[in-house]
Enzyme design. Structure first.
Site, PDB file in Angstrom:
ATOM      1  CB  CYS A   1      -2.138  -3.190   7.931  1.00 39.76           C
ATOM      2  SG  CYS A   1      -3.140  -3.016   6.632  1.00 39.76           S
TER       3      CYS A   1
ATOM      4  CG  ASP B   1      -0.159   2.644   4.549  1.00 45.33           C
ATOM      5  OD1 ASP B   1      -0.229   4.025   3.672  1.00 45.33           O
ATOM      6  OD2 ASP B   1      -0.455   2.479   4.735  1.00 45.33           O
TER       7      ASP B   1
ATOM      8  CB  CYS C   1      -1.077   0.113   1.386  1.00 42.21           C
ATOM      9  SG  CYS C   1       0.383  -0.126   2.754  1.00 42.21           S
TER      10      CYS C   1
ATOM     11  CB  CYS D   1      -4.709   1.507   7.035  1.00 36.70           C
ATOM     12  SG  CYS D   1      -3.666   0.010   7.695  1.00 36.70           S
TER      13      CYS D   1
END
Ligand code: FES
Length: 122
Positions: free
Chosen positions: A102, A35, A33, A58
């Protein structure tokens, strides 16, 4: 969809910020993603006495960052190296399957900071 523990760490993240005299800093990006998570360590006699994080990501990434700092604080660097992304996700009572990626940032950023600490010791 998120556990109470995830929501708690997302809404009240522990150990956010920087350590100005950190002796280990690790940063990793999530290829899925984009991040980014950065971890700052203060290590004394091989024990993590302070740890802080900054995460551009996130809610699940923020919750896993917060949890990994709580899990690593007070541990020796050997113990901290054995912390896995899986263990961090389990400590949060799990993440939704589509958010498991994540949790990959958390222990990886911690391990990168420990590597950086070890490099500096040489
Ligand atoms: Fe990027 Fe969660 S969506 S770390």
């Amino acid at each position: 969809m998120y556990t109470d523990k995830v929501m708690d760490h997302f809404e009240n993240p522990r150990n956010v910020g920087e350590i100005s005299d950190a002796n280990g800093i690790g940063q990793v990006g999530n290829p899925t993603c984009g991040d980014i998570m950065k971890i700052y360590l203060k290590v004394d006699n091989d024990v993590i006495t302070d740890i802080k994080f900054k995460t551009f990501g996130c809610g699940a990434a923020i919750a896993t960052s917060s949890m990994v700092t709580e899990m690593a604080k007070g541990k020796t660097i050997e113990e901290a190296l054995r912390l896995s992304n899986q263990a961090v996700a389990e400590a949060l009572d799990g993440l939704p399957p589509q958010k498991m990626h994540c949790s990959n940032l958390a222990a990886d950023a911690l391990h990168a900071a420990i590597e950086n600490y070890r490099e500096k010791q040489k």
